[in-house]
Motif scaffolding. Structure first.
Motif, PDB file in Angstrom:
ATOM      1  N   ASN A   1      18.283 -64.241  15.117  1.00  0.00           N
ATOM      2  CA  ASN A   1      19.536 -63.958  15.817  1.00  0.00           C
ATOM      3  C   ASN A   1      20.481 -63.170  14.926  1.00  0.00           C
ATOM      4  OD1 ASN A   1      18.931 -65.173  18.216  1.00  0.00           O
ATOM      5  ND2 ASN A   1      19.626 -67.193  17.526  1.00  0.00           N
ATOM      6  N   GLY A   2      21.161 -62.235  15.526  1.00  0.00           N
ATOM      7  CA  GLY A   2      22.161 -61.470  14.775  1.00  0.00           C
ATOM      8  C   GLY A   2      21.565 -60.391  13.908  1.00  0.00           C
ATOM      9  N   LEU A   3      20.320 -60.059  14.173  1.00  0.00           N
ATOM     10  CA  LEU A   3      19.597 -59.100  13.335  1.00  0.00           C
ATOM     11  C   LEU A   3      20.249 -57.712  13.336  1.00  0.00           C
ATOM     12  CD1 LEU A   3      16.912 -58.681  11.682  1.00  0.00           C
ATOM     13  CD2 LEU A   3      15.940 -57.799  13.801  1.00  0.00           C
ATOM     14  N   ALA A   4      20.357 -57.140  12.150  1.00  0.00           N
ATOM     15  CA  ALA A   4      20.744 -55.727  12.025  1.00  0.00           C
ATOM     16  C   ALA A   4      19.555 -54.969  11.434  1.00  0.00           C
ATOM     17  CB  ALA A   4      21.961 -55.586  11.122  1.00  0.00           C
ATOM     18  N   TYR A   5      19.541 -53.652  11.653  1.00  0.00           N
ATOM     19  CA  TYR A   5      18.426 -52.818  11.200  1.00  0.00           C
ATOM     20  C   TYR A   5      18.859 -51.953  10.034  1.00  0.00           C
ATOM     21  CZ  TYR A   5      16.125 -54.220  15.486  1.00  0.00           C
ATOM     22  OH  TYR A   5      15.530 -54.955  16.479  1.00  0.00           O
ATOM     23  N   ALA A   6      18.046 -51.939   9.004  1.00  0.00           N
ATOM     24  CA  ALA A   6      18.333 -51.085   7.860  1.00  0.00           C
ATOM     25  C   ALA A   6      17.280 -49.986   7.790  1.00  0.00           C
ATOM     26  CB  ALA A   6      18.324 -51.893   6.573  1.00  0.00           C
ATOM     27  N   VAL A   7      17.731 -48.777   7.533  1.00  0.00           N
ATOM     28  CA  VAL A   7      16.807 -47.643   7.364  1.00  0.00           C
ATOM     29  C   VAL A   7      17.164 -46.943   6.056  1.00  0.00           C
ATOM     30  CG1 VAL A   7      16.163 -45.371   8.267  1.00  0.00           C
ATOM     31  CG2 VAL A   7      16.327 -47.323   9.819  1.00  0.00           C
ATOM     32  N   LEU A   8      16.125 -46.596   5.316  1.00  0.00           N
ATOM     33  CA  LEU A   8      16.342 -45.930   4.031  1.00  0.00           C
ATOM     34  C   LEU A   8      16.542 -44.433   4.213  1.00  0.00           C
ATOM     35  CD1 LEU A   8      13.585 -47.422   1.705  1.00  0.00           C
ATOM     36  CD2 LEU A   8      15.964 -48.148   1.946  1.00  0.00           C
ATOM     37  N   ALA A   9      17.406 -43.891   3.376  1.00  0.00           N
ATOM     38  CA  ALA A   9      17.434 -42.442   3.181  1.00  0.00           C
ATOM     39  C   ALA A   9      16.726 -42.187   1.860  1.00  0.00           C
ATOM     40  CB  ALA A   9      18.862 -41.940   3.121  1.00  0.00           C
ATOM     41  N   LEU A  10      15.771 -41.270   1.882  1.00  0.00           N
ATOM     42  CA  LEU A  10      14.994 -40.993   0.677  1.00  0.00           C
ATOM     43  C   LEU A  10      15.285 -39.580   0.183  1.00  0.00           C
ATOM     44  CD1 LEU A  10      11.479 -42.477   1.566  1.00  0.00           C
ATOM     45  CD2 LEU A  10      13.466 -43.631   0.616  1.00  0.00           C
ATOM     46  N   SER A  11      15.090 -39.423  -1.094  1.00  0.00           N
ATOM     47  CA  SER A  11      15.352 -38.124  -1.702  1.00  0.00           C
ATOM     48  C   SER A  11      14.298 -37.102  -1.278  1.00  0.00           C
ATOM     49  CB  SER A  11      15.315 -38.270  -3.218  1.00  0.00           C
ATOM     50  OG  SER A  11      15.101 -37.012  -3.798  1.00  0.00           O
ATOM     51  N   SER A  12      14.766 -35.885  -1.004  1.00  0.00           N
ATOM     52  CA  SER A  12      13.799 -34.819  -0.718  1.00  0.00           C
ATOM     53  C   SER A  12      13.552 -33.960  -1.954  1.00  0.00           C
ATOM     54  CB  SER A  12      14.293 -33.950   0.445  1.00  0.00           C
ATOM     55  OG  SER A  12      15.486 -33.294   0.086  1.00  0.00           O
ATOM     56  N   ILE A  13      14.230 -34.244  -3.037  1.00  0.00           N
ATOM     57  CA  ILE A  13      13.916 -33.535  -4.280  1.00  0.00           C
ATOM     58  C   ILE A  13      13.198 -34.507  -5.216  1.00  0.00           C
ATOM     59  CG2 ILE A  13      15.908 -32.000  -4.043  1.00  0.00           C
ATOM     60  CD1 ILE A  13      17.138 -33.612  -6.475  1.00  0.00           C
ATOM     61  N   ALA A  14      12.527 -33.947  -6.215  1.00  0.00           N
ATOM     62  CA  ALA A  14      11.755 -34.796  -7.114  1.00  0.00           C
ATOM     63  C   ALA A  14      12.473 -35.036  -8.431  1.00  0.00           C
ATOM     64  CB  ALA A  14      10.387 -34.170  -7.381  1.00  0.00           C
ATOM     65  N   ARG A  15      13.486 -34.202  -8.724  1.00  0.00           N
ATOM     66  CA  ARG A  15      14.175 -34.341 -10.012  1.00  0.00           C
ATOM     67  C   ARG A  15      15.570 -33.748  -9.884  1.00  0.00           C
ATOM     68  NH1 ARG A  15      11.730 -34.370 -15.258  1.00  0.00           N
ATOM     69  NH2 ARG A  15      13.170 -33.761 -16.893  1.00  0.00           N
ATOM     70  N   GLY A  16      16.538 -34.481 -10.342  1.00  0.00           N
ATOM     71  CA  GLY A  16      17.917 -33.990 -10.261  1.00  0.00           C
ATOM     72  C   GLY A  16      18.858 -35.136  -9.975  1.00  0.00           C
ATOM     73  N   ARG A  17      19.951 -34.839  -9.272  1.00  0.00           N
ATOM     74  CA  ARG A  17      20.840 -35.929  -8.872  1.00  0.00           C
ATOM     75  C   ARG A  17      21.420 -35.672  -7.492  1.00  0.00           C
ATOM     76  NH1 ARG A  17      26.197 -34.360  -9.733  1.00  0.00           N
ATOM     77  NH2 ARG A  17      26.890 -36.455  -9.195  1.00  0.00           N
ATOM     78  N   VAL A  18      21.804 -36.748  -6.869  1.00  0.00           N
ATOM     79  CA  VAL A  18      22.427 -36.639  -5.558  1.00  0.00           C
ATOM     80  C   VAL A  18      23.889 -36.293  -5.781  1.00  0.00           C
ATOM     81  CG1 VAL A  18      22.995 -37.843  -3.410  1.00  0.00           C
ATOM     82  CG2 VAL A  18      20.862 -38.370  -4.618  1.00  0.00           C
ATOM     83  N   ALA A  19      24.294 -35.147  -5.256  1.00  0.00           N
ATOM     84  CA  ALA A  19      25.661 -34.703  -5.487  1.00  0.00           C
ATOM     85  C   ALA A  19      26.595 -35.161  -4.368  1.00  0.00           C
ATOM     86  CB  ALA A  19      25.698 -33.182  -5.607  1.00  0.00           C
ATOM     87  N   PHE A  20      26.037 -35.300  -3.176  1.00  0.00           N
ATOM     88  CA  PHE A  20      26.909 -35.644  -2.052  1.00  0.00           C
ATOM     89  C   PHE A  20      26.093 -36.299  -0.932  1.00  0.00           C
ATOM     90  CE2 PHE A  20      28.707 -34.456   2.130  1.00  0.00           C
ATOM     91  CZ  PHE A  20      29.931 -35.112   2.033  1.00  0.00           C
ATOM     92  N   LEU A  21      26.673 -37.331  -0.359  1.00  0.00           N
ATOM     93  CA  LEU A  21      26.109 -37.946   0.839  1.00  0.00           C
ATOM     94  C   LEU A  21      27.217 -38.003   1.881  1.00  0.00           C
ATOM     95  CD1 LEU A  21      24.266 -40.986  -0.780  1.00  0.00           C
ATOM     96  CD2 LEU A  21      23.166 -39.075   0.400  1.00  0.00           C
ATOM     97  N   ASP A  22      26.919 -37.579   3.072  1.00  0.00           N
ATOM     98  CA  ASP A  22      27.961 -37.563   4.099  1.00  0.00           C
ATOM     99  C   ASP A  22      28.075 -38.958   4.733  1.00  0.00           C
ATOM    100  OD1 ASP A  22      29.837 -36.954   5.952  1.00  0.00           O
ATOM    101  OD2 ASP A  22      28.842 -35.133   6.682  1.00  0.00           O
ATOM    102  N   VAL A  23      28.651 -39.858   3.976  1.00  0.00           N
ATOM    103  CA  VAL A  23      28.768 -41.247   4.416  1.00  0.00           C
ATOM    104  C   VAL A  23      29.620 -41.340   5.682  1.00  0.00           C
ATOM    105  CG1 VAL A  23      29.644 -43.521   3.745  1.00  0.00           C
ATOM    106  CG2 VAL A  23      28.402 -42.124   2.089  1.00  0.00           C
ATOM    107  N   GLN A  24      30.639 -40.492   5.757  1.00  0.00           N
ATOM    108  CA  GLN A  24      31.507 -40.526   6.938  1.00  0.00           C
ATOM    109  C   GLN A  24      30.738 -40.219   8.212  1.00  0.00           C
ATOM    110  OE1 GLN A  24      34.309 -41.875   7.495  1.00  0.00           O
ATOM    111  NE2 GLN A  24      34.178 -42.395   5.316  1.00  0.00           N
ATOM    112  N   ALA A  25      29.893 -39.181   8.125  1.00  0.00           N
ATOM    113  CA  ALA A  25      29.113 -38.796   9.310  1.00  0.00           C
ATOM    114  C   ALA A  25      28.201 -39.945   9.732  1.00  0.00           C
ATOM    115  CB  ALA A  25      28.291 -37.551   9.018  1.00  0.00           C
ATOM    116  N   ALA A  26      27.601 -40.576   8.758  1.00  0.00           N
ATOM    117  CA  ALA A  26      26.697 -41.682   9.078  1.00  0.00           C
ATOM    118  C   ALA A  26      27.479 -42.836   9.696  1.00  0.00           C
ATOM    119  CB  ALA A  26      25.970 -42.134   7.819  1.00  0.00           C
ATOM    120  N   LYS A  27      28.609 -43.145   9.097  1.00  0.00           N
ATOM    121  CA  LYS A  27      29.389 -44.300   9.571  1.00  0.00           C
ATOM    122  C   LYS A  27      29.966 -44.071  10.953  1.00  0.00           C
ATOM    123  CE  LYS A  27      30.787 -47.160   5.769  1.00  0.00           C
ATOM    124  NZ  LYS A  27      31.807 -47.498   4.772  1.00  0.00           N
ATOM    125  N   SER A  28      30.212 -42.802  11.271  1.00  0.00           N
ATOM    126  CA  SER A  28      30.814 -42.575  12.574  1.00  0.00           C
ATOM    127  C   SER A  28      29.767 -42.515  13.689  1.00  0.00           C
ATOM    128  CB  SER A  28      31.671 -41.302  12.545  1.00  0.00           C
ATOM    129  OG  SER A  28      30.851 -40.221  12.173  1.00  0.00           O
TER     130      SER A  28
END
Lengths: 752, 350, 165
Positions: A45-72
């Motif tokens: 009961n009360g289950l929520a679903y989690a989905v992963l976002a995975l990196s599409s690059i193999a080396r480097g760093r994540v500079a930006f994630l559009d958290v607002q777009a996802a949250k909205s």
């Protein structure tokens, strides 16, 4: 209360003891009716679903994630990134033992391989969470990835596999090679492979204060519990994991993976139960794989075709941040007698997820190269491949000089060859055609896998109502633990299968160790066996020390247990049922624990391995190059067989993995991006039904009194070894083309 | 998957109107569309569900003898239609060699024609792909391209069309019936799919709103029935896209070829009609030497687009084999392994 | 936007209010109708674990949009046995050990039932193998699966003949 055991309404037919009977799966009805509940089938009961976002690059760093777009996005509840991920009690990059692998749990914005988790989106529905993850649309600072076996500095790892020395030498290989009458120097390549169990990694996690309740597939419940306890800073006793069924594991579920832990983090963060299931394409990265290898084998023989030297070198790779080195060269330690043997490994570090144990790690990879080389050497000596193998049969373990605890390999060769019809095989290639004009080739390989034992505990109980119970947190990933271990339990308790409850598959039961290394039946089975013996001994104590018992004075050793009764050994008319003994003693039940572990003195004295001989027929279209494995026969000696039906299935499955290794599976990585281009089941080819029209597994009787008291050696992985090489050799025999880059694909035959 | 508006028109006209809005896509079975949407390869704003339209699920023989197949006929239905399979055995064989029983039960005739390439870089949303995003570049060039195109490709795109079904269809001059904003029109199948040239983002000549309502196989096509085959080389015995495939059909008179049809699959961004080979075959005695000459002619313009030079040789060989199989006659029943080199009873030597 | 549909699932008529057109038949069954017997192995029509029968035909439920179905009759693994009485295909899978981990098994069984109804394979093992090739089994239980389909088909044929007699 733990998961209730699966029960079968169908009565089992027994012929004597339970061990050795080909019982059908006790969980069969649950599995054929869809009632077997796998992790992702749970829906609290009360289950929520989690989905992963995975990196599409193999080396480097994540500079930006559009958290607002996802949250909205409607339905999205939470977005977890390195910026807001709750603190953990333990650094996910900590490594305090070789069985502890570093995890990617959003500890930083650093990306160290393609498909690394970089965020988690939690939502009310799976659809919303999935789109929320897509809307994050990450921006990266990209660095050029290093992904190839030739990339970077190579080094000799301190150990390979689990603590195996990376280099071992016996005799003077160089000298023997120089003096050899026939020589071989060849290099084989094996590709990266991904476990791809049919069930993707999944977790349903729920927190209640500091109590954590989890449904997730695990090949090692206690280790998973311990790892989670460390990460979340809670007692292992606060964590309850249910894993009654695994939808396949093959090593990828041996250690709890980063994505599974992220499901637990997500549940804690949103304060609700959370379900996180990897999508198929997400299985290619964060949950392990078999690393590629390049193996160079040099061999020499004398004029009679006796091996004088074997040198097996493997180049492999691990991730940039953690260690697992495929111990492929070790395949040359045990099979063929030679006065000089050297095995060695070196490695490079690349931008991939960390490789991991994958069904027959090292053994499979090394076997296809070694068995191909043996075939090439036999050919160079002008000898039939079976004759050559027999000429180089090892009566003691070549690398160590130890005697084998048992080795019925000669009989495997004989039985397998006979069943297959090996006699009459033309020595030269390209000699056989079927009536449709297809080229036919026959090849063989020797199979071997070490007979391992880990540690486990079990608890046995006998009750006044005449029923018994065996409890052990064992794991059924398809090998048939629910059935085979229950058979051992029934015999251990001297009861019928119908009179015992077998409880398994949860973390609150005694630790059964790891379902890996083909050692689970031996390890868990011995704990069960010992627990049963202990409870029977305790019961015998009650009876023999009670003047009212017909067994009074019989002495503990003077009593045997059978069919729910104790009998005086020298006078079976003196007997008493378990129920009566407990009744009179005023006891509802009596319990005892049992442990299992390898016997160090036996291990010191003996080399312990399962063996087998595999014979394969392939057909190859002479013009089009398409290959089909038309027939495989394997004969295996693996000590005592607990359930022949389940053992046959394990062997057949392993052999089909061998077919896959030789002809089908490989991950295609784009060298520029480090991404896998066929990260799906449509183009990461594993055999379909039509690929394996005829596979047959024979078991050869073998009694081994040294491996463990039950004489069990294990069958889960050996089927791959031998088979992959047999098929490669059959392709050569059909076509005359020796392909040394696996899998063998038709383009290599067209241009070969 | 992006949220979308779901609309369900009740007539073809309504459907065309709905799908003429920008961002629309037709939904038939969805076998390919949903796969693409889940992978983030396409993200339509509106799905126009045409599965409930009536009259598009019929297989009928028209007065002029041609066979008309509604766009919503399922692949399996068509392949197992006894009348159709006996008249167009190579088409049935091609259908049965594609995908799986489950997918064939769902996938429609129209959808099969419009399925997108299986190029891994097209599917990998993080890779550059001119077909997915016009002008983005092509990561398949210089990448993992062992199975890519050897005919008709451009620097902008080296993908292939994955359909088996289309290969014999194009050999038999199939016509595609389209209904669009400007009414009905016929497009020869051979002209439906676009080669990449400079605009690989365009798969077909269809305009916004255009809906395939049926295909027609001309009456003349069934004269090839006694000698027509489809053959497909793949990397698994079943359930794999073609590395290379070929349809071959002959009209024979005492060993002499009156007329020949040859088409290749898996070599280009469209089902590839090998007219040069057909011309060379017509009027000659059917024998191995002729088949080799025809195969050579068919591949004369082929060139590797990457690590796939073997496909040119393979394509030649499969043409020779398909022709020899066709010459020896259509089997009474599609083999257990349709279109496979391992279908028993296949003679491998001409 | 919500869509109301009527589906007959395992013989039971169910009215379903769908608040999201993105929901596939597979996710509808598993996540919204408490029928998790049907499995998700790839979600892209590439493994067959999600096979169900829709109007008697086996299809991949992961590639079927729930919104598109109306009044369809759906049979899932949960509806195959009659109470305690297993379907002959289920019996045969157990007897032939046509399963190991069991995860692909619901899809294999639904596919086998579909295959038998299609009546294209007969007793030809090669046709059965081809017809079952849309269902991957990573454990490699294919020998048992093929045998189970052949055996179940015989049993079903025999019982049908009995009914006729």
């Amino acid at each position: 209360m733990s998961e209730s055991p699966p029960t079968s309404p169908m009565p089992h037919i027994r012929h004597g003891s339970n061990i050795g009977q080909p019982l059908t799966r006790r969980d069969g009805i649950l599995k054929v009716t869809g009632a077997a509940r796998y992790a992702a089938d749970n829906h609290p009961n009360g289950l929520a679903y989690a989905v992963l976002a995975l990196s599409s690059i193999a080396r480097g760093r994540v500079a930006f994630l559009d958290v607002q777009a996802a949250k909205s996005h409607p339905g999205v509840v939470e977005v977890i990134t390195p910026a807001n991920r709750p603190a953990l009690a333990e650094d996910p990059d900590a490594k305090t033992n070789p069985f502890m692998f570093k995890l990617d749990l959003l500890q930083s914005d650093r990306v160290r391989y393609a498909n690394q988790p970089i965020a988690v989106v939690v939502a009310e529905t799976l659809e919303a969470a999935t789109e929320g993850a897509a809307l994050l649309a990450p921006k990266y600072e990209v660095e050029d990835p290093i992904v190839a076996l030739d990339a970077g500095e190579s080094f000799v790892p301190p150990s390979v596999g689990v603590g195996n020395p990376s280099e071992i030498y016996k005799g003077d290989v160089a000298k023997k090679l120089a003096a050899a009458a026939n020589r071989l120097d060849v290099t084989y390549e094996t590709p990266p492979q991904y476990h791809n169990p049919m069930e993707p990694h999944a977790i349903v996690a729920a927190w209640d204060g500091d109590m954590l309740s989890i449904d997730t597939p695990s090949q090692a419940l206690a280790m998973a519990q311990g790892r989670l306890a460390g990460l979340f800073g809670i007692s292992p006793d606060n964590i309850h994991i249910r894993s009654p069924f695994l939808g396949g594991g093959f090593g990828s579920k041996g250690f709890i993976s980063g994505p599974q832990v992220l499901g637990v983090i997500a549940a804690r963060m949103v304060g609700r139960p959370v379900k996180l299931v990897l999508r198929r394409e997400q299985m290619f990265g964060p949950v392990g794989h078999r690393a590629p290898t390049r193996q160079t084998i040099r061999m020499g023989t004398d004029a009679q075709g006796k091996l004088t030297a074997i040198a097996h070198h493997t180049r492999t790779q691990s991730s940039t941040f953690d260690d697992f080195f495929e111990p492929a060269s070790d395949a040359s330690h045990t099979l063929y007698a030679s006065p000089a043997i050297s095995t060695s490994h070196d490695a490079v570090r690349v931008d991939t997820g960390t490789p991991l144990f994958m069904r027959a790690p090292g053994e499979a990879t090394g076997s296809i190269a070694l068995e191909s080389a043996i075939d090439e050497m036999a050919n160079a000596c002008g000898m039939d491949p079976l004759t050559f193998r027999l000429a180089n049969y090892a009566d003691v373990e070549p690398i160590s000089g130890k005697p084998f605890s048992s080795k019925a390999l000669r009989e495997c060769y004989t039985r397998g060859a006979e069943r297959f019809g090996w006699a009459g095989r033309p020595l030269r290639t390209g000699q056989m055609r079927d009536r449709d004009g297809l080229l036919v080739g026959w090849g063989m390989g020797t199979a071997t896998f070490p007979a391992l034992m880990f540690q486990a505990n079990a608890k046995a109980t006998l009750r006044r109502d005449g029923q018994g119970m065996m409890e052990i947190g064992a794991h059924d990933m398809g090998q048939g633990a629910w059935t085979a271990l229950a058979q051992i339990a029934a015999d251990a308790l001297a009861l019928d299968m119908e009179a015992i409850a077998f409880r398994s598959g949860t973390s609150d039961l005694p630790d059964a160790g790891i379902a890996g290394g083909s050692a689970h039946t031996a390890t868990a089975g011995m704990a069960i066996h010992n627990a049963g013996a202990a409870v029977i001994a305790a019961l015998a104590d009650l009876a023999t020390s009670d003047a009212k018992s017909p067994l009074f004075g019989a002495g503990n050793g003077g009593v045997i247990a059978r069919g729910g009764c104790l009998y005086a050994r020298n006078d079976e008319s003196r007997n008493e049922s378990f129920a009566d003994i407990l009744s009179r003693a005023g006891r509802d039940e009596i319990s005892a624990q049992g442990q299992s572990a390898a016997d160090p003195s036996a291990q010191e004295t003996y080399a312990m391995h399962s063996h087998g001989a595999v014979f394969a027929e392939v057909k190859v279209d002479p013009d089009l190059g398409q290959i089909r494995t038309t027939r495989v026969v394997g004969a295996f000696a693996a000590g005592r067989i607990i359930n022949p039906r389940m053992v046959e299935s394990q062997l057949l499955g392993g052999m089909i993995w061998g077919v896959s290794f030789a002809l089908h599976e490989q991950a295609h990585m784009d060298r520029r991006s480090g991404r896998i281009i066929n990260a799906n089941l449509g183009e990461y080819y594993i055999p379909v039904n039509a690929d394996v029209p005829s596979v047959e597994a024979i078991t050869v009787e073998e009694v081994d009194s040294h491996v463990n008291a039950l004489g069990i050696k294990g069958v889960g992985e050996i089927g791959i070894t031998g088979t992959a090489g047999a098929i490669a050799n059959a392709v050569w025999h059909a076509t005359g083309i020796r392909v040394r880059k696996f899998p063998i694909t038709l383009d290599q035959l067209i241009t070969g | 998957m992006k949220s979308f508006e779901y609309v369900r028109p009740t007539t073809v006209r309504e459907a065309v109107a709905a799908a003429s809005e920008p961002g629309s896509a037709y939904l038939a079975a969805g076998s390919n569309l949903l796969d693409l949407m889940k992978g983030g390869v396409v993200a339509p704003d509106r799905l126009v569900d045409i599965t409930h339209l009536t009259g598009l699920d019929r297989i009928e023989t028209l007065a002029n003898g041609s066979v008309r197949i509604g766009a919503l006929v399922r692949n399996a239905e068509l392949a197992h239609d006894a009348h159709f399979a006996s008249h167009f055995p190579a088409v049935a064989e091609a259908l049965l060699s594609g995908a799986t029983a489950q997918l064939r039960n769902a996938a429609t005739v129209g959808g099969n024609l419009l399925q997108r390439t299986r190029c891994g870089y097209f599917y990998d949303a993080a890779s550059a792909c001119n077909k997915r995003v016009a002008g983005a570049g092509c990561d398949a060039r210089g990448g993992d391209n062992r199975l890519h195109a050897v005919l008709g490709w451009s620097e902008n795109c080296i993908a292939t069309h994955p359909s088996d079904f289309c290969v014999p269809l194009v050999a038999f001059d199939t016509v595609v019936e389209v209904e669009g904003r400007a009414g009905k029109r016929d497009i020869p199948l051979d002209q439906l799919h676009c080669l990449p040239a400079d605009a690989p983002e365009r798969d077909t000549v269809l305009e916004r709103g255009d809906m395939i309502v049926a295909i027609r196989l001309p009456a003349a096509a069934d004269r090839f029935a006694p000698h027509s085959r489809y053959l497909k080389v793949r990397e698994r015995t079943s359930y794999a896209f073609a590395v290379v495939s070929a349809a071959a059909a002959l009209r024979l008179d005492a060993g002499r070829i009156l007329e020949a049809r040859v088409a290749l699959g898996g070599v280009a961004l469209k089902p590839w009609r090998a007219r040069e080979a057909e011309l060379l075959l017509a009027g000659n005695q059917a024998d191995a030497a002729l088949f080799h000459r025809a195969a050579t002619a068919a591949l004369v313009d082929a060139k590797p687009s990457g690590d796939n030079g073997f496909k040119i040789e393979l394509a030649r060989r499969i043409i020779v084999r398909a022709l020899s199989l066709a010459a020896s006659g259509t089997p009474a029943r599609v083999a257990a392994l349709p279109a496979s080199a391992f279908a028993s009873g296949v003679t491998h030597h001409v | 936007m919500s869509l109301t549909k009527t589906l007959v699932i395992n013989g039971l008529k169910r009215t379903i209010v769908l608040d999201d057109p993105r929901v596939t038949l597979l996710d509808l069954l598993r996540e919204r109708l408490d029928l998790p017997g049907t499995k998700k192995g790839c979600d892209r029509g590439q493994c067959g674990a999600c096979t169900v029968l829709v109007n008697g035909r086996r299809i991949n439920s992961c590639l079927t949009l729930a919104a598109s179905l109306d009044n369809a009759e759906i049979l899932t693994i949960e509806g195959v046995a009659q109470g305690e009485q297993l379907h002959p295909v289920q019996d045969a899978f157990i007897a032939c050990d046509g399963l190991q981990c069991g995860y692909c098994t619901p899809g294999q069984i639904m596919s086998a039932i579909g295959l038998i109804q299609e009546a294209q394979a007969g007793d030809d093992a090669e046709r059965v193998r081809e017809g079952m090739s849309g269902n991957l089994c990573r454990c490699g239980a294919y020998q048992g699966i093929t045998q189970a389909v052949l055996d179940a088909q015989k049993v079903m044929r025999a019982s049908k003949q009995q009914e006729v007699v």
